[in-house]
Motif scaffolding. Structure first.
Motif, PDB file in Angstrom:
ATOM      1  N   HIS A  28       0.880  -1.190   0.000  1.00  0.00           N
ATOM      2  CA  HIS A  28       0.000   0.000   0.000  1.00  0.00           C
ATOM      3  C   HIS A  28       0.903   1.221   0.000  1.00  0.00           C
ATOM      4  CE1 HIS A  28      -3.430   2.440   0.628  1.00  0.00           C
ATOM      5  NE2 HIS A  28      -3.815   2.079   1.842  1.00  0.00           N
ATOM      6  N   LYS A  64       8.206 -16.561 -11.177  1.00  0.00           N
ATOM      7  CA  LYS A  64       7.245 -16.646 -10.066  1.00  0.00           C
ATOM      8  C   LYS A  64       7.887 -17.124  -8.761  1.00  0.00           C
ATOM      9  CE  LYS A  64       3.322 -15.437 -11.780  1.00  0.00           C
ATOM     10  NZ  LYS A  64       2.820 -14.195 -11.429  1.00  0.00           N
ATOM     11  N   ARG A  88       8.873  -8.564  -6.914  1.00  0.00           N
ATOM     12  CA  ARG A  88       7.879  -7.805  -7.664  1.00  0.00           C
ATOM     13  C   ARG A  88       8.486  -6.499  -8.132  1.00  0.00           C
ATOM     14  NH1 ARG A  88       1.512  -8.341  -6.423  1.00  0.00           N
ATOM     15  NH2 ARG A  88       1.473 -10.530  -6.911  1.00  0.00           N
ATOM     16  N   LEU A  89       7.978  -5.994  -9.216  1.00  0.00           N
ATOM     17  CA  LEU A  89       8.435  -4.686  -9.669  1.00  0.00           C
ATOM     18  C   LEU A  89       7.627  -3.649  -8.882  1.00  0.00           C
ATOM     19  CD1 LEU A  89      10.042  -2.870 -11.491  1.00  0.00           C
ATOM     20  CD2 LEU A  89       8.437  -3.321 -13.337  1.00  0.00           C
ATOM     21  N   GLY A 118       6.015  -0.304  -7.465  1.00  0.00           N
ATOM     22  CA  GLY A 118       5.582   0.885  -8.211  1.00  0.00           C
ATOM     23  C   GLY A 118       4.861   0.520  -9.495  1.00  0.00           C
ATOM     24  N   PHE A 119       4.641  -0.786  -9.704  1.00  0.00           N
ATOM     25  CA  PHE A 119       3.882  -1.234 -10.873  1.00  0.00           C
ATOM     26  C   PHE A 119       2.687  -2.053 -10.420  1.00  0.00           C
ATOM     27  CE2 PHE A 119       5.521  -0.780 -15.247  1.00  0.00           C
ATOM     28  CZ  PHE A 119       6.504   0.146 -14.975  1.00  0.00           C
ATOM     29  N   HIS A 166      -1.761  -2.261  -9.935  1.00  0.00           N
ATOM     30  CA  HIS A 166      -2.721  -1.670  -9.006  1.00  0.00           C
ATOM     31  C   HIS A 166      -3.972  -2.528  -8.982  1.00  0.00           C
ATOM     32  CE1 HIS A 166      -5.205   1.293  -6.974  1.00  0.00           C
ATOM     33  NE2 HIS A 166      -4.083   1.846  -6.607  1.00  0.00           N
ATOM     34  N   ARG A 167      -4.539  -2.686  -7.791  1.00  0.00           N
ATOM     35  CA  ARG A 167      -5.752  -3.489  -7.679  1.00  0.00           C
ATOM     36  C   ARG A 167      -6.881  -2.930  -8.544  1.00  0.00           C
ATOM     37  NH1 ARG A 167      -8.092  -6.676  -3.817  1.00  0.00           N
ATOM     38  NH2 ARG A 167      -6.164  -7.837  -3.969  1.00  0.00           N
ATOM     39  N   TYR A 180       4.964  -9.668 -20.305  1.00  0.00           N
ATOM     40  CA  TYR A 180       4.556 -10.062 -18.944  1.00  0.00           C
ATOM     41  C   TYR A 180       3.713  -8.957 -18.308  1.00  0.00           C
ATOM     42  CZ  TYR A 180       4.826 -11.154 -13.952  1.00  0.00           C
ATOM     43  OH  TYR A 180       4.498 -11.416 -12.639  1.00  0.00           O
ATOM     44  N   ARG A 210      -0.699  -8.486 -18.284  1.00  0.00           N
ATOM     45  CA  ARG A 210      -1.330  -8.426 -16.955  1.00  0.00           C
ATOM     46  C   ARG A 210      -1.811  -7.021 -16.611  1.00  0.00           C
ATOM     47  NH1 ARG A 210       2.344 -12.232 -16.970  1.00  0.00           N
ATOM     48  NH2 ARG A 210       2.034 -14.203 -15.854  1.00  0.00           N
ATOM     49  N   ASN A 257       2.377   2.903 -11.201  1.00  0.00           N
ATOM     50  CA  ASN A 257       1.401   3.601 -10.372  1.00  0.00           C
ATOM     51  C   ASN A 257       2.064   4.863  -9.816  1.00  0.00           C
ATOM     52  OD1 ASN A 257       2.737   2.872  -7.857  1.00  0.00           O
ATOM     53  ND2 ASN A 257       1.940   0.806  -8.200  1.00  0.00           N
ATOM     54  N   ASP A 260       3.258   5.702  -7.131  1.00  0.00           N
ATOM     55  CA  ASP A 260       4.431   5.549  -6.275  1.00  0.00           C
ATOM     56  C   ASP A 260       5.724   5.367  -7.043  1.00  0.00           C
ATOM     57  OD1 ASP A 260       3.077   5.884  -3.949  1.00  0.00           O
ATOM     58  OD2 ASP A 260       2.525   3.791  -3.786  1.00  0.00           O
TER      59      ASP A 260
HETATM   60  N1  CMC Z   1       5.425  -7.058 -10.293  1.00  0.00           N
HETATM   61  C1  CMC Z   1       5.336  -8.270 -10.891  1.00  0.00           C
HETATM   62  N2  CMC Z   1       4.205  -8.946 -11.045  1.00  0.00           N
HETATM   63  C2  CMC Z   1       3.086  -8.387 -10.585  1.00  0.00           C
HETATM   64  C3  CMC Z   1       3.092  -7.134  -9.934  1.00  0.00           C
HETATM   65  C4  CMC Z   1       4.312  -6.468  -9.811  1.00  0.00           C
HETATM   66  N3  CMC Z   1       4.396  -5.268  -9.215  1.00  0.00           N
HETATM   67  N4  CMC Z   1       1.840  -6.821  -9.563  1.00  0.00           N
HETATM   68  C5  CMC Z   1       1.071  -7.837  -9.961  1.00  0.00           C
HETATM   69  N5  CMC Z   1       1.815  -8.800 -10.572  1.00  0.00           N
HETATM   70  C6  CMC Z   1       1.335 -10.019 -11.217  1.00  0.00           C
HETATM   71  C7  CMC Z   1       1.001 -11.107 -10.186  1.00  0.00           C
HETATM   72  O1  CMC Z   1       2.108 -11.932  -9.961  1.00  0.00           O
HETATM   73  C8  CMC Z   1      -0.135 -11.823 -10.885  1.00  0.00           C
HETATM   74  O2  CMC Z   1       0.421 -12.641 -11.878  1.00  0.00           O
HETATM   75  P1  CMC Z   1      -0.291 -14.060 -12.267  1.00  0.00           P
HETATM   76  O3  CMC Z   1      -1.657 -13.702 -12.787  1.00  0.00           O
HETATM   77  O4  CMC Z   1       0.597 -14.677 -13.281  1.00  0.00           O
HETATM   78  O5  CMC Z   1      -0.343 -14.849 -10.975  1.00  0.00           O
HETATM   79  C9  CMC Z   1      -0.889 -10.711 -11.609  1.00  0.00           C
HETATM   80  O6  CMC Z   1       0.110  -9.697 -11.860  1.00  0.00           O
HETATM   81  C10 CMC Z   1      -2.038 -10.105 -10.792  1.00  0.00           C
HETATM   82  O7  CMC Z   1      -1.497  -9.724  -9.521  1.00  0.00           O
HETATM   83  P2  CMC Z   1      -2.315  -9.634  -8.157  1.00  0.00           P
HETATM   84  O8  CMC Z   1      -1.351  -9.739  -7.038  1.00  0.00           O
HETATM   85  O9  CMC Z   1      -3.461 -10.602  -8.225  1.00  0.00           O
HETATM   86  O10 CMC Z   1      -2.898  -8.178  -8.289  1.00  0.00           O
HETATM   87  P3  CMC Z   1      -3.558  -7.375  -7.100  1.00  0.00           P
HETATM   88  O11 CMC Z   1      -4.590  -6.527  -7.722  1.00  0.00           O
HETATM   89  O12 CMC Z   1      -3.982  -8.278  -5.994  1.00  0.00           O
HETATM   90  O13 CMC Z   1      -2.316  -6.530  -6.544  1.00  0.00           O
HETATM   91  C11 CMC Z   1      -0.842  -4.770  -6.033  1.00  0.00           C
HETATM   92  C12 CMC Z   1      -2.181  -5.166  -6.662  1.00  0.00           C
HETATM   93  C13 CMC Z   1      -0.714  -3.243  -6.053  1.00  0.00           C
HETATM   94  C14 CMC Z   1      -0.781  -5.264  -4.578  1.00  0.00           C
HETATM   95  C15 CMC Z   1       0.313  -5.424  -6.852  1.00  0.00           C
HETATM   96  O14 CMC Z   1       0.234  -5.010  -8.210  1.00  0.00           O
HETATM   97  C16 CMC Z   1       1.701  -5.112  -6.277  1.00  0.00           C
HETATM   98  O15 CMC Z   1       2.146  -5.822  -5.372  1.00  0.00           O
HETATM   99  N6  CMC Z   1       2.382  -4.058  -6.802  1.00  0.00           N
HETATM  100  C17 CMC Z   1       3.652  -3.635  -6.264  1.00  0.00           C
HETATM  101  C18 CMC Z   1       3.422  -2.803  -5.016  1.00  0.00           C
HETATM  102  C19 CMC Z   1       2.938  -1.408  -5.354  1.00  0.00           C
HETATM  103  O16 CMC Z   1       3.480  -0.724  -6.214  1.00  0.00           O
HETATM  104  N7  CMC Z   1       1.892  -0.973  -4.621  1.00  0.00           N
HETATM  105  C20 CMC Z   1       1.396   0.397  -4.713  1.00  0.00           C
HETATM  106  C21 CMC Z   1      -0.015   0.469  -5.137  1.00  0.00           C
HETATM  107  S1  CMC Z   1      -0.427   2.163  -5.569  1.00  0.00           S
HETATM  108  C22 CMC Z   1      -0.517   2.973  -4.066  1.00  0.00           C
HETATM  109  C23 CMC Z   1      -1.833   2.834  -3.403  1.00  0.00           C
HETATM  110  O17 CMC Z   1      -2.849   3.210  -4.019  1.00  0.00           O
HETATM  111  O18 CMC Z   1      -1.812   2.368  -2.247  1.00  0.00           O
END
Ligand code: CMC
Length: 430
Positions: free
Chosen positions: A266, A296, A301-302, A304-305, A307-308, A354, A358, A363, A365
């Motif tokens: 977050h 995997k 994770r990358l 800053g990339f 978003h839910r 990749y 997806r 984002n 951040d």
């Molecule tokens: N790097 C690599 N792979 C990713 C990433 C990432 N940052 N984010 C998602 N994925 C992949 C994930 O492995 C999954 O792949 P597969 O379908 O093959 O299993 C797919 O993309 C969907 O990921 P998810 O975890 O189901 O997506 P989510 O909606 O639950 O997660 C997230 C959203 C923000 C937690 C996640 O994208 C993440 O961990 N990002 C990095 C942390 C980040 O930058 N967070 C800041 C969010 S913006 C600030 C805010 O509003 O709070």
């Protein structure tokens, strides 16, 4: 709110109808409040992927279209035309202020910027190397021990005073947390400066040297505040609402929100993003790093990339990218090692299947960390800055919840998968 539609559910030998509610924009919702009473079954939705936990008039996001509206106004228009306090007024009151309302609002916030002198002693209880978010959670929670005169959550006037106190004091407390970590004396607020200029001065002035306000940098930080001010029902806002639903006081609820925001998925993402850039270290290592992200099993994770909600582009990221260039130009930092690295990373990720397949885009951040670093804000303070900005959103959402006649204490249910009832065996027989 209600539409003519019904959702029909067949469960066992029963066919049940549920009302469908419509908002002003956005997806309709199926009102399943009577589901348990009618069937004895719950819905199962960990992570709230399909659950609207409240109705709200404050912020609207269309993740597929990359749209973010505060009280109906696009974030792009607010970021171009308003300052942070104008945005705060809008979030809290539902309308933009006219000149007189704006003047009164700024004046009231400005007059609440000092903290009780005894509060400054709290800081000395922390280690100097404590994470500033740990300090922030503690000190903001402690505000409820100081401002007893505004704790009656059923009194709208009390709620208003608490809102002013929180918005006004957060910059002072965040700057104090920073000064404490640096071993520098606290800098008192100066009320002739704007909200954001005052914050920067409290962060960077020292008794031996006055801080020179730079308008481009102040504007950049003000924009960071605007872009982070609210984001509908995210994890920390839902935490504030859930805490508040029990009747807890606003200072305690905001402290809970700050604790939730701290997590790397977050608000901690911009800090994690900068750490990631530091670890990669050099443009030549980007290819290798991307390989790890795509594996995997690596657990990398990358940051800053992704978003839910935004599955197109985070509109805040677009604005923050612009600000990033403005700040680096102003400071002559375009050759900055980490900035160049982030541009290389962004380019590869935006072209790589990749991430494209997806729908993983940068984002807010991804860029806000680079901007803050250029402003001289250390990485460990990034999430505190986010908390400072988000405080207004949390309060607006908390206030909306308290005023909602449909408000109930939040109480999710569960699918129990543990041991069913069993008899205890005395220790000597186990
Ligand atoms: N790097 C690599 N792979 C990713 C990433 C990432 N940052 N984010 C998602 N994925 C992949 C994930 O492995 C999954 O792949 P597969 O379908 O093959 O299993 C797919 O993309 C969907 O990921 P998810 O975890 O189901 O997506 P989510 O909606 O639950 O997660 C997230 C959203 C923000 C937690 C996640 O994208 C993440 O961990 N990002 C990095 C942390 C980040 O930058 N967070 C800041 C969010 S913006 C600030 C805010 O509003 O709070």
């Amino acid at each position: 709110m209600s539409t003519n539609k019904k959702a029909v559910l067949t469960y066992g030998d029963k066919t049940l109808e549920f009302p469908v509610l419509g908002g002003s924009i956005g997806p309709e919702v199926i009102d399943i409040r009577s589901l348990y009473a009618k069937t004895g079954a719950f819905t199962y939705d960990p992570g709230f992927l399909s659950t609207a936990a409240c109705s709200s008039k404050i912020t609207y996001i269309d993740g597929d279209e990359g749209v973010l509206l505060y009280r109906g106004y696009p974030i792009e228009q607010l970021a171009e035309n308003c300052d942070f306090l104008e945005t705060c007024y809008l979030l809290l009151n539902g309308e933009l202020p006219n000149k007189a309302e704006h003047g009164d609002f700024v004046n009231t916030v400005t007059r609440h910027t000092m903290v009780h002198d005894q509060l400054s002693r709290f800081f000395t209880g922390f280690r100097r190397d404590a994470h500033p978010m740990a300090v922030l959670v503690g000190v903001v929670g402690a505000l409820s021990a100081f401002y007893h005169d505004s704790l009656d959550i059923n009194n709208p006037e009390h709620r208003k005073i608490s809102a002013f106190r929180l918005i006004a004091k957060l910059p002072t407390i965040v700057a104090m947390a920073y000064k404490y970590s640096m071993g520098q004396p606290f800098v008192y607020p100066r009320n002739d400066l704007s909200y954001t200029a005052n914050f920067m001065r409290m962060m960077f002035a020292v008794p031996a040297e006055e801080y020179k306000v730079n308008d481009v940098l102040v504007r950049a930080l003000d924009r960071i505040f605007i872009l982070h001010a609210d984001h509908e029902q995210n994890a920390s806002t839902s935490t504030v609402r859930l805490s508040g639903s029990s009747g807890a006081n606003p200072f305690a609820c905001i402290a809970a929100g700050i604790a939730c925001l701290w997590g790397p998925a977050h608000g901690g993402a911009n800090e994690a993003c900068l750490q990631m850039l530091e670890e990669i270290g050099d443009v030549s290592k980007v290819g290798e790093f991307i390989k790890q992200v795509k594996d995997k099993n690596s657990g990398v994770r990358l940051m800053g990339f992704g978003h839910r909600v935004y599955k197109n582009y985070d509109p805040r990221a677009k604005l923050m990218r612009e600000t990033c260039h403005e700040v680096l130009n102003e400071l002559g930092l375009h050759d900055d090692r980490l900035f160049k690295l982030s541009i290389a990373l962004e380019k590869i990720a935006l072209e790589d299947d990749y991430f494209v397949s997806r729908k993983l885009y940068p984002n807010v951040d991804f860029y806000s960390g680079i901007v803050q670093r250029a402003l001289g804000i250390p990485t460990s303070m990034f999430t505190c800055i986010f908390a400072l900005a988000r405080t207004v959103g949390w309060i607006a959402q908390w206030n909306e919840m308290i005023s909602d006649p449909e408000m109930k204490i939040g109480r999710p249910r569960q699918l129990f998968t543990g041991a069913p009832k069993r008899d205890l065996i005395p220790m000597e027989k186990r």
